[in-house]
Design a protein around this motif. Structure first.
Motif, short mmCIF file in Angstrom:
data_model
loop_
_atom_site.label_atom_id
_atom_site.label_comp_id
_atom_site.label_asym_id
_atom_site.label_seq_id
_atom_site.Cartn_x
_atom_site.Cartn_y
_atom_site.Cartn_z
N VAL A 295 6.57 -1.30 -9.91
CA VAL A 295 6.24 -0.52 -8.71
C VAL A 295 4.86 0.13 -8.83
N GLU A 296 4.42 0.34 -10.05
CA GLU A 296 3.13 0.99 -10.31
C GLU A 296 1.98 0.23 -9.63
N VAL A 297 1.97 -1.08 -9.80
CA VAL A 297 0.86 -1.86 -9.25
C VAL A 297 0.91 -1.90 -7.73
N ILE A 298 2.11 -1.83 -7.16
CA ILE A 298 2.24 -1.78 -5.71
C ILE A 298 1.55 -0.53 -5.18
N ALA A 299 1.83 0.59 -5.82
CA ALA A 299 1.22 1.86 -5.41
C ALA A 299 -0.29 1.87 -5.66
N LEU A 300 -0.73 1.32 -6.78
CA LEU A 300 -2.16 1.30 -7.10
C LEU A 300 -2.96 0.55 -6.03
N LEU A 301 -2.37 -0.47 -5.45
CA LEU A 301 -3.05 -1.27 -4.42
C LEU A 301 -2.86 -0.68 -3.02
N GLN A 302 -2.28 0.53 -2.97
CA GLN A 302 -2.03 1.24 -1.71
C GLN A 302 -1.09 0.46 -0.79
N LEU A 303 -0.24 -0.34 -1.39
CA LEU A 303 0.86 -0.97 -0.66
C LEU A 303 2.03 0.00 -0.67
N THR A 304 3.05 -0.30 0.10
CA THR A 304 4.20 0.60 0.20
C THR A 304 5.38 0.00 -0.56
N PRO A 305 5.77 0.60 -1.69
CA PRO A 305 6.94 0.09 -2.41
C PRO A 305 8.23 0.41 -1.65
N VAL A 306 9.11 -0.56 -1.60
CA VAL A 306 10.43 -0.38 -1.00
C VAL A 306 11.44 -0.75 -2.08
N LEU A 307 12.09 0.27 -2.62
CA LEU A 307 13.02 0.07 -3.72
C LEU A 307 14.43 -0.16 -3.20
N ASP B 167 1.17 -2.49 3.69
CA ASP B 167 2.14 -3.59 3.66
C ASP B 167 3.30 -3.20 2.74
N GLU B 168 4.51 -3.52 3.14
CA GLU B 168 5.69 -3.18 2.36
C GLU B 168 6.05 -4.29 1.39
N VAL B 169 6.38 -3.88 0.17
CA VAL B 169 6.77 -4.82 -0.88
C VAL B 169 8.12 -4.38 -1.43
N ILE B 170 9.12 -5.23 -1.33
CA ILE B 170 10.47 -4.91 -1.77
C ILE B 170 10.66 -5.29 -3.23
N LYS C 219 18.65 -6.01 4.06
CA LYS C 219 18.71 -4.75 4.81
C LYS C 219 17.37 -4.02 4.82
N ALA C 220 16.53 -4.26 3.81
CA ALA C 220 15.28 -3.51 3.66
C ALA C 220 14.11 -4.13 4.42
N ILE C 221 14.26 -5.33 4.94
CA ILE C 221 13.14 -6.01 5.60
C ILE C 221 12.82 -5.36 6.94
N THR C 222 11.53 -5.09 7.15
CA THR C 222 11.02 -4.54 8.41
C THR C 222 9.83 -5.39 8.84
N PRO C 223 9.28 -5.12 10.03
CA PRO C 223 8.08 -5.87 10.45
C PRO C 223 6.89 -5.69 9.51
N LYS C 224 6.91 -4.63 8.68
CA LYS C 224 5.80 -4.39 7.75
C LYS C 224 5.99 -5.09 6.40
N THR C 225 7.17 -5.66 6.18
CA THR C 225 7.44 -6.29 4.89
C THR C 225 6.59 -7.55 4.75
N LYS C 226 5.95 -7.67 3.58
CA LYS C 226 5.09 -8.83 3.32
C LYS C 226 5.47 -9.57 2.05
N ALA C 227 6.21 -8.94 1.15
CA ALA C 227 6.51 -9.61 -0.12
C ALA C 227 7.77 -9.05 -0.76
N ILE C 228 8.36 -9.87 -1.63
CA ILE C 228 9.51 -9.49 -2.46
C ILE C 228 9.12 -9.72 -3.91
N VAL C 229 9.44 -8.75 -4.77
CA VAL C 229 9.18 -8.91 -6.20
C VAL C 229 10.51 -8.86 -6.96
N PRO C 230 11.13 -10.02 -7.20
CA PRO C 230 12.31 -10.04 -8.06
C PRO C 230 11.90 -9.92 -9.52
#
Length: 384
Positions: free
Chosen positions: A91-103, A78-81, A120-131
């Motif tokens: 971004v560390e925790v995104i990677a640790l959970l085997q999610l896909t960071p999108v910077l 799952d992609e997390v922006i 612009k970064a949203i795709t069908p795999k995007t599941k969350a945003i971390v502001p």
């Protein structure tokens, strides 16, 4: 003049020493070190302060962010922006959970995540945003929540630097940072605006079901002892830290007001100086107004133009003035997070900021003499 500190924890402690010492001794006498009454008291008081239904204390801010994502049951891939310009824990925790960071890039004024870049970064795999409420400034949460709703995405606020700041919606209503998204995390690292005397963190949410899940995750997945209903971790705030935090929570608004006062003094000194861009409360602010509540100045960060920033760092240090560069390398260029998906052309602001930013001493104990010395030292170097 007193010795200048980047963060003067000793000076702050001296003013609350009697109360802190008494509370810590009470915990020691009670021997209720884990999940004791002081943890529950602090939790309830923080819920009241924030106006949020659930605060779940945990061991540190990085755990808080990871546990928030675990509670949402995000799946590997799952992609997390999130923002490219922030501390690696995001971004560390995104990677640790085997999610896909999108910077993505950030706004040049607020330093927070760029709303157009999110779109612009949203795709069908995007599941969350971390502001990330970077340096104590609220991200543009109204726009972010609108995007999230349109695309059925979770919003996880990284509030490690922004506790106590307030977001004002376009209709004038207000909400505390960390209470707007689906879930939020914060850190109580000692140097934070609300800091303990060790490690600590918390998760916030208004979602009853999510709060229940998270309460299990922080305690080995248990709701009943030795019954493990979810996959969990061991991440709990200890009672001594909770006792300290509860004392400091009563003073948090005052602490943040002192930070804003120092920031206004800095801004006044630097105003009109060529090659220095001062921070503001928001993109429409020309400075920091007396009633400004959108920024709590965890850091006071300048942009230095047409000047050797690193030479300025050395000059300040040589004159007994500590300072920091937050952050010198974009996350997309960090060895651990490099990815062929990234295009340098997509990060013009971040790539510029890392060359220009410098953070000056910022804490509740700064006095006028120290600020005058700091600002004159910076100005003399920049103008030389």
């Amino acid at each position: 003049m007193k010795k200048i500190q980047m963060v003067d924890l000793k000076g702050q402690y001296s003013k609350i020493k009697a109360e802190v010492d008494s509370s810590v001794l009470e915990v020691l006498d009670s021997t209720a070190y884990i999940n004791g009454p002081r943890v529950h008291e602090f939790q309830k008081n923080l819920e009241t302060y924030l106006g949020v239904k659930h605060v779940i204390p945990c061991a540190n801010g990085t755990d808080a962010l990871q546990i928030a994502m675990m509670g949402l049951d995000l799946k590997p891939g799952d992609e997390v922006i999130t923002a490219d310009f922030t501390f690696a824990a995001t971004v560390e925790v995104i990677a640790l959970l085997q999610l896909t960071p999108v910077l993505v890039d950030v706004d040049p004024v607020t330093f927070n995540i760029d709303v157009d870049a999110i779109k612009k970064a949203i795709t069908p795999k995007t599941k969350a945003i971390v502001p990330v409420h970077l340096f104590g400034m609220c991200a543009n949460m109204e726009a972010i929540m609108t995007i999230a709703k349109a695309h059925n995405l979770y919003v996880i606020e990284d509030n490690a630097q922004g506790i106590g700041s307030t977001y004002t919606y376009s209709d004038g209503t207000k909400a505390k940072a960390g209470t707007i998204g689906h879930v939020a995390s914060t850190s109580f690292f000692p140097s934070k605006n609300l800091g303990c005397y060790g490690d600590g963190g918390a998760i916030f949410t208004n979602d009853d079901d999510l709060a229940h899940t998270i309460r299990g995750i922080v305690n080995h997945g248990m709701y009943v002892r030795y019954h493990h209903d979810v996959v969990g971790v061991n991440s709990r705030l200890d009672s001594i830290q909770a006792a300290v935090l509860d004392i400091k929570l009563k003073r948090l608004d005052t602490y943040n007001q002192e930070r804003r006062k120092a920031a206004r003094a800095y801004n006044t000194a630097f105003s009109g100086i060529d090659n220095i861009i001062i921070p503001s409360g928001k993109t429409t602010c020309q400075g920091i107004c007396d009633t400004c509540d959108c920024h709590v100045f965890h850091q006071y960060t300048l942009r230095i133009l047409n000047t050797d920033r690193d030479a300025l760092v050395k000059h300040l240090n040589d004159n007994g003035i500590p300072c920091g560069v937050y952050y010198p390398i974009p996350l997309h260029l960090q060895k651990a997070y490099q990815d062929s998906r990234y295009n340098e052309a997509d990060f013009p602001v971040t790539n510029q900021l890392v060359k220009e930013v410098i953070s000056l001493p910022m804490h509740t104990e700064l006095d006028d003499e120290q600020i005058e010395f700091i600002t004159s030292t910076v100005i003399n170097f920049v103008n030389s």
